[in-house]
Scaffold this motif. Structure first.
Motif, PDB file in Angstrom:
ATOM      1  N   THR A 260     -87.639  -9.726  28.709  1.00  0.00           N
ATOM      2  CA  THR A 260     -88.567  -8.405  28.666  1.00  0.00           C
ATOM      3  C   THR A 260     -87.775  -7.069  29.235  1.00  0.00           C
TER       4      THR A 260
ATOM      5  N   VAL B  92     -89.228  -4.210  31.109  1.00  0.00           N
ATOM      6  CA  VAL B  92     -89.997  -3.368  32.139  1.00  0.00           C
ATOM      7  C   VAL B  92     -89.778  -1.550  32.119  1.00  0.00           C
TER       8      VAL B  92
ATOM      9  N   ALA C  63     -95.715  -6.794  37.160  1.00  0.00           N
ATOM     10  CA  ALA C  63     -95.043  -7.161  36.325  1.00  0.00           C
ATOM     11  C   ALA C  63     -94.078  -7.946  36.341  1.00  0.00           C
TER      12      ALA C  63
ATOM     13  N   VAL D  83     -92.967  -4.038  28.184  1.00  0.00           N
ATOM     14  CA  VAL D  83     -93.976  -4.147  29.125  1.00  0.00           C
ATOM     15  C   VAL D  83     -93.679  -2.114  30.174  1.00  0.00           C
TER      16      VAL D  83
ATOM     17  N   ALA E  99     -94.930   0.417  32.037  1.00  0.00           N
ATOM     18  CA  ALA E  99     -95.291   0.923  32.848  1.00  0.00           C
ATOM     19  C   ALA E  99     -95.226   2.475  33.853  1.00  0.00           C
TER      20      ALA E  99
ATOM     21  N   VAL F   4    -104.094  -3.044  28.140  1.00  0.00           N
ATOM     22  CA  VAL F   4    -102.900  -3.731  27.973  1.00  0.00           C
ATOM     23  C   VAL F   4    -102.034  -4.006  27.419  1.00  0.00           C
TER      24      VAL F   4
ATOM     25  N   MET G 101     -96.852  -4.362  26.227  1.00  0.00           N
ATOM     26  CA  MET G 101     -98.094  -4.055  26.678  1.00  0.00           C
ATOM     27  C   MET G 101     -97.490  -3.103  27.829  1.00  0.00           C
TER      28      MET G 101
ATOM     29  N   ALA H 259     -99.197  -1.096  31.097  1.00  0.00           N
ATOM     30  CA  ALA H 259     -99.047  -1.560  32.733  1.00  0.00           C
ATOM     31  C   ALA H 259     -99.623  -0.250  33.193  1.00  0.00           C
TER      32      ALA H 259
ATOM     33  N   ALA I 193    -100.440  -7.747  31.837  1.00  0.00           N
ATOM     34  CA  ALA I 193     -99.243  -7.546  31.056  1.00  0.00           C
ATOM     35  C   ALA I 193     -98.576  -8.898  30.986  1.00  0.00           C
TER      36      ALA I 193
END
Length: 521
Positions: free
Chosen positions: A38, A40, A50, A301, A303, A450, A458, A460, A483
């Motif tokens: 993932t 982020v 997250a 994610v 963010a 989200v 996602m 966030a 998330a």
């Protein structure tokens, strides 16, 4: 692997016995087989939350932060003062309220006893007209908190109370998410307060403190957002309005220890690492591209702050559907704000509090005396005999003259703390920023959630719509965990247990009265 402290069944964070627990979907403790990867994007509170929940459960996490340091809007960076001292500058004071269950749970990963935080003894508010309010002696538990504040506050006089419109105030006592947004998002915070006929002095000292916490003018802020804040901090929670602050600058107290914890769980943390674009891949994952090249990830994610999210989505034409892209493009940023930190050659008066909220002094919204609670500032003050003072001015005009506003802010400090007129400013740092989300009237429905239409993408941050009673830093932390939980659920892994303040008013009779007034059946 043992579960994190906040995941253990006996853990119940906070004093409020009515705090609400949100249990994750059942699942395995960790991913099995080849762990998914993932990306982020964003190293503020939301991104770190997250990354933490994912890395703890065996997901391969790569975090990208465009700045040289972690922390987002709570980042800190080194600077050298005119006297040769090394200091840490930041975007300014932040209060860590006891209601911030999920943020505090995140910080406990690297600091189980939260020893890096210390409580301030009061949250005083002062109006230029001479009135002062304090929350130190106000009871924590509703409704005694509200009754105690009214009884102790000089801003509430009998004739003012008789003029108030209690029917218009009922939404304060029956906060429901998302119901409160459906009811009040189309009204400004200022119009809502005018409808209640709240006493003018209390209007400035009590409610504007909440609305300006969003860096916004009350005329532009959604009344729903302000009413939710009042519920979180005052009428819906028994944690009270006193708060903690870090004992040292943000990097030392918070982010360096958490970064070490994350690296210990295999996360790769890249600062000075902007992301140019994100593109869906044929296998259901994503290609994340930056100056160093492209890399495939199973999930992403986002963010980012408001401007960062808008910019990345605009540079990623294949990302998301048309409706979602329109939502992101429509996000607005709050007006500019100014943080001025001054290193003075002499101390402020010994009885000055560590933090003071102000009203009626022009643009000045609060004053912090950093050596009252921050170790770095205290050591500088002890060595030089001076003081480190920080001033905040929120919701300034877009075309404000920076030098003039900085000078005005200093003059307003002199009005609040007259002894500072004789002080020489050894050095100063000024941070002008305009990157906080604006929650405008009627804007709730247009905020992204989200989850997106892509099951592995996602969003966030404190800009998202969570449909939970959280705000500010706690919304950032909660959304980051949400998330991570949504991704972990896809992979059959149990996510992070979360907490919030009660999700409705505490008094059943008052809730019933408010529902009757709304016409609910």
């Amino acid at each position: 692997m043992p579960l994190p402290r906040d995941e253990q069944p006996a853990a119940r964070r906070g004093r409020d016995r009515r705090a609400r627990v949100l249990l994750p979907r059942p699942g395995r403790a960790r991913v099995e087989g080849e762990p998914p990867s993932t990306a982020v994007i964003g190293g503020g509170i939301a991104g770190l939350a997250a990354a933490t929940a994912l890395a703890e459960r065996g997901v391969r996490v790569t975090l990208h932060e465009k700045e040289p340091v972690l922390g987002g809007r709570l980042a800190g960076w080194p600077t050298e003062l005119a006297d040769g001292s090394r200091a840490t500058m930041s975007r300014g004071f932040h209060a860590f309220f006891r209601q911030y269950y999920n943020l505090r749970g995140l910080l406990r990963r690297a600091d189980p006893g939260l020893t890096a935080l210390t409580g301030l003894p009061d949250y005083p508010l002062r109006h230029s007209g001479g009135l002062c309010d304090s929350f130190r002696k106000v009871p924590r538990t509703p409704p005694w908190s509200a009754l105690g504040f009214v009884a102790l506050s000089p801003t509430f006089r009998a004739r003012d109370l008789l003029r108030m419109n209690p029917v218009a105030a009922l939404p304060l006592l029956d906060v429901r998410v998302p119901g409160t947004y459906e009811q009040l998002d189309g009204v400004s915070a200022r119009d809502f307060l005018d409808a209640i006929r709240f006493p003018a002095a209390a209007h400035h000292l009590a409610f504007e403190v909440f609305s300006r916490s969003f860096f916004a003018d009350p005329r532009e802020l959604s009344a729903a957002e302000m009413v939710l804040m009042f519920h979180i901090y005052f009428l819906g929670s028994s944690e009270g309005l006193l708060f903690d602050v870090p004992r040292e600058p943000f990097p030392d107290a918070l982010w360096d220890p958490l970064a070490g914890y994350l690296r210990g769980h295999g996360a790769a943390l890249h600062t000075d690492s902007p992301v140019d674009s994100v593109a869906p891949a044929p296998d259901g994952g994503f290609t994340v591209t930056g100056p160093a090249g492209s890399r495939h990830h199973d999930a992403v994610v986002l963010a980012l702050d408001t401007g960062g999210l808008r910019g990345l989505v605009a540079r990623s034409p294949e990302l998301g559907g048309a409706g979602w892209r329109e939502q992101v493009a429509g996000l607005r940023t709050a007006p500019p704000f100014l943080v001025s930190r001054l290193w003075l050659d002499r101390p402020v008066a010994a009885d000055r509090p560590g933090f003071l909220g102000t009203s009626g002094y022009g643009s000045l919204d609060n004053v912090s005396v950093l050596e009252r609670w921050e170790g770095e500032a205290a050591r500088w003050a002890a060595r030089t005999g001076g003081s480190v003072v920080e001033l905040h001015a929120y919701a300034l005009p877009e075309d404000a003259d920076r030098v003039r506003e900085q000078e005005r802010l200093l003059a307003q400090l002199h009005a609040v703390y007259p002894e500072t007129r004789a002080a020489r400013v050894i050095d100063a740092r000024h941070e002008w920023r305009a990157d906080c989300p604006l929650f405008p009237v009627g804007g709730y429905a247009g905020r992204p959630t989200v989850r997106t239409s892509h099951p592995a993408l996602m969003v966030a941050g404190d800009l998202v719509r969570t449909e939970l009673p959280v705000a500010l830093m706690e919304r950032a932390a909660t959304s980051g965990f949400l998330a991570a939980n949504a991704l972990l659920e896809r992979w059959g892994v149990r996510g992070q247990r979360l907490w919030t303040v009660p999700d409705r008013g505490r008094s059943a009779p008052l809730r019933a009265l408010a529902a009757w007034r709304r016409g609910d059946t």
